[in-house]
Design a protein around this motif. Structure first.
Motif, PDB file in Angstrom:
ATOM      1  N   ASP A   1     -24.368 -13.967   9.427  1.00 57.67           N
ATOM      2  CA  ASP A   1     -24.337 -12.525   9.186  1.00 57.67           C
ATOM      3  C   ASP A   1     -22.986 -12.181   8.589  1.00 57.67           C
ATOM      4  O   ASP A   1     -21.958 -12.208   9.275  1.00 57.67           O
ATOM      5  CB  ASP A   1     -24.555 -11.764  10.498  1.00 57.67           C
ATOM      6  CG  ASP A   1     -24.663 -10.253  10.283  1.00 57.67           C
ATOM      7  OD1 ASP A   1     -24.522  -9.798   9.128  1.00 57.67           O
ATOM      8  OD2 ASP A   1     -24.909  -9.539  11.266  1.00 57.67           O
ATOM      9  N   LYS A   2     -22.968 -11.867   7.288  1.00 53.87           N
ATOM     10  CA  LYS A   2     -21.710 -11.589   6.600  1.00 53.87           C
ATOM     11  C   LYS A   2     -21.045 -10.306   7.086  1.00 53.87           C
ATOM     12  O   LYS A   2     -19.851 -10.130   6.923  1.00 53.87           O
ATOM     13  CB  LYS A   2     -21.942 -11.512   5.094  1.00 53.87           C
ATOM     14  CG  LYS A   2     -22.339 -12.833   4.485  1.00 53.87           C
ATOM     15  CD  LYS A   2     -22.585 -12.702   2.996  1.00 53.87           C
ATOM     16  CE  LYS A   2     -23.039 -14.032   2.430  1.00 53.87           C
ATOM     17  NZ  LYS A   2     -23.338 -13.949   1.009  1.00 53.87           N
ATOM     18  N   GLY A   3     -21.820  -9.441   7.699  1.00 57.64           N
ATOM     19  CA  GLY A   3     -21.272  -8.172   8.193  1.00 57.64           C
ATOM     20  C   GLY A   3     -20.444  -8.327   9.470  1.00 57.64           C
ATOM     21  O   GLY A   3     -19.693  -7.426   9.836  1.00 57.64           O
ATOM     22  N   GLN A   4     -20.568  -9.414  10.151  1.00 55.23           N
ATOM     23  CA  GLN A   4     -19.830  -9.641  11.399  1.00 55.23           C
ATOM     24  C   GLN A   4     -18.529 -10.384  11.091  1.00 55.23           C
ATOM     25  O   GLN A   4     -18.465 -11.190  10.171  1.00 55.23           O
ATOM     26  CB  GLN A   4     -20.669 -10.481  12.374  1.00 55.23           C
ATOM     27  CG  GLN A   4     -21.972  -9.843  12.780  1.00 55.23           C
ATOM     28  CD  GLN A   4     -21.756  -8.609  13.650  1.00 55.23           C
ATOM     29  OE1 GLN A   4     -20.772  -8.497  14.371  1.00 55.23           O
ATOM     30  NE2 GLN A   4     -22.671  -7.650  13.542  1.00 55.23           N
ATOM     31  N   THR A   5     -17.504 -10.114  11.877  1.00 49.84           N
ATOM     32  CA  THR A   5     -16.223 -10.803  11.672  1.00 49.84           C
ATOM     33  C   THR A   5     -16.350 -12.301  11.940  1.00 49.84           C
ATOM     34  O   THR A   5     -15.684 -13.107  11.294  1.00 49.84           O
ATOM     35  CB  THR A   5     -15.120 -10.211  12.589  1.00 49.84           C
ATOM     36  OG1 THR A   5     -15.597 -10.232  13.935  1.00 49.84           O
ATOM     37  CG2 THR A   5     -14.777  -8.795  12.195  1.00 49.84           C
ATOM     38  N   SER A   6     -17.211 -12.687  12.858  1.00 46.00           N
ATOM     39  CA  SER A   6     -17.398 -14.105  13.158  1.00 46.00           C
ATOM     40  C   SER A   6     -18.267 -14.797  12.108  1.00 46.00           C
ATOM     41  O   SER A   6     -18.290 -16.019  12.030  1.00 46.00           O
ATOM     42  CB  SER A   6     -18.062 -14.271  14.534  1.00 46.00           C
ATOM     43  OG  SER A   6     -19.377 -13.748  14.494  1.00 46.00           O
TER      44      SER A   6
ATOM     45  N   TYR B   1     -24.729 -13.897  13.482  1.00 45.26           N
ATOM     46  CA  TYR B   1     -25.525 -12.842  14.096  1.00 45.26           C
ATOM     47  C   TYR B   1     -25.194 -12.785  15.586  1.00 45.26           C
ATOM     48  O   TYR B   1     -24.875 -13.800  16.197  1.00 45.26           O
ATOM     49  CB  TYR B   1     -27.013 -13.173  13.872  1.00 45.26           C
ATOM     50  CG  TYR B   1     -27.942 -12.018  14.100  1.00 45.26           C
ATOM     51  CD1 TYR B   1     -28.026 -10.961  13.199  1.00 45.26           C
ATOM     52  CD2 TYR B   1     -28.765 -11.987  15.216  1.00 45.26           C
ATOM     53  CE1 TYR B   1     -28.906  -9.910  13.405  1.00 45.26           C
ATOM     54  CE2 TYR B   1     -29.649 -10.934  15.429  1.00 45.26           C
ATOM     55  CZ  TYR B   1     -29.705  -9.905  14.522  1.00 45.26           C
ATOM     56  OH  TYR B   1     -30.561  -8.861  14.733  1.00 45.26           O
ATOM     57  N   SER B   2     -25.274 -11.607  16.190  1.00 47.75           N
ATOM     58  CA  SER B   2     -24.837 -11.458  17.572  1.00 47.75           C
ATOM     59  C   SER B   2     -25.797 -12.031  18.615  1.00 47.75           C
ATOM     60  O   SER B   2     -25.422 -12.273  19.750  1.00 47.75           O
ATOM     61  CB  SER B   2     -24.577  -9.977  17.887  1.00 47.75           C
ATOM     62  OG  SER B   2     -25.775  -9.246  17.704  1.00 47.75           O
TER      63      SER B   2
END
Length: 181
Positions: free
Chosen positions: A10-15, A18-19
């Motif tokens: 998930d490019k939107g997360q800093t890690s 995906y959560s």
């Protein structure tokens, strides 16, 4: 562990992950699809879009055409023949996409579900290695032309005394043959 083995990217997360883990996401998705909303939502939405949105419909049709073209190529239109070398019987047919139709014949024969019981019985008796297919005529993508040429081929073979798997000509083909003469 927080790796791409267990989590979707998930490019939107800093890690970059995906959560929720893949297993949990799969369980949640499976449970949602079993609910009334889940089962109906996607198919209902698609039916409504198809009925009310011409742009959506056109996009879906184009997508399907691209899929067919990618899978089967341009396709050859015309008359083809399935030959049983064990007893020299033939099955004459026409199609606008011969290669695709041929794959359909093979699939049905292998599954013992071909609509022509004579060819199915011989396929079961003699085996796949005794069957071959040939393209007899490449024709334009015009159903009437293909039907007429198929009828001529069947008629000529029957006059010559060859045994065919074809059960009969259609009424339309018989009319075409009589008008031709």
């Amino acid at each position: 562990p927080a790796t791409k083995t267990y989590f979707h990217g998930d490019k939107g997360q800093t890690s970059g992950l995906y959560s929720v883990c893949k297993a949990c996401k799969h369980k949640k998705s499976k449970a949602w699809k079993k609910t009334e909303n889940g089962r109906l939502a996607t198919s209902k939405w698609r039916r409504q879009k198809w009925a009310n949105d011409p742009a959506f419909r056109a996009k879906q049709i184009e997508s399907h055409k691209r899929y067919i073209k990618k899978k089967w190529g341009e396709g050859v239109s015309g008359v083809y023949e399935i030959i049983n070398h064990a007893n020299n019987k033939s099955y004459i047919c026409e199609s606008k996409a011969i290669n695709m139709r041929w794959q359909d014949h093979w699939r049905k024969l292998r599954r013992n579900r071909h609509e022509n019981k004579k060819i199915q019985a011989d396929y079961n008796l003699y085996g796949e290695e005794n069957f071959e297919y040939k393209i007899r005529l490449e024709l334009p993508d015009d159903k009437d032309v293909r039907l007429l040429e198929e009828a001529k081929e069947i008629h000529n073979r029957l006059k010559a005394g060859q045994e065919l798997y074809n059960l009969q000509l259609t009424i339309k083909q018989v009319k075409m043959l009589t008008e031709e003469k």
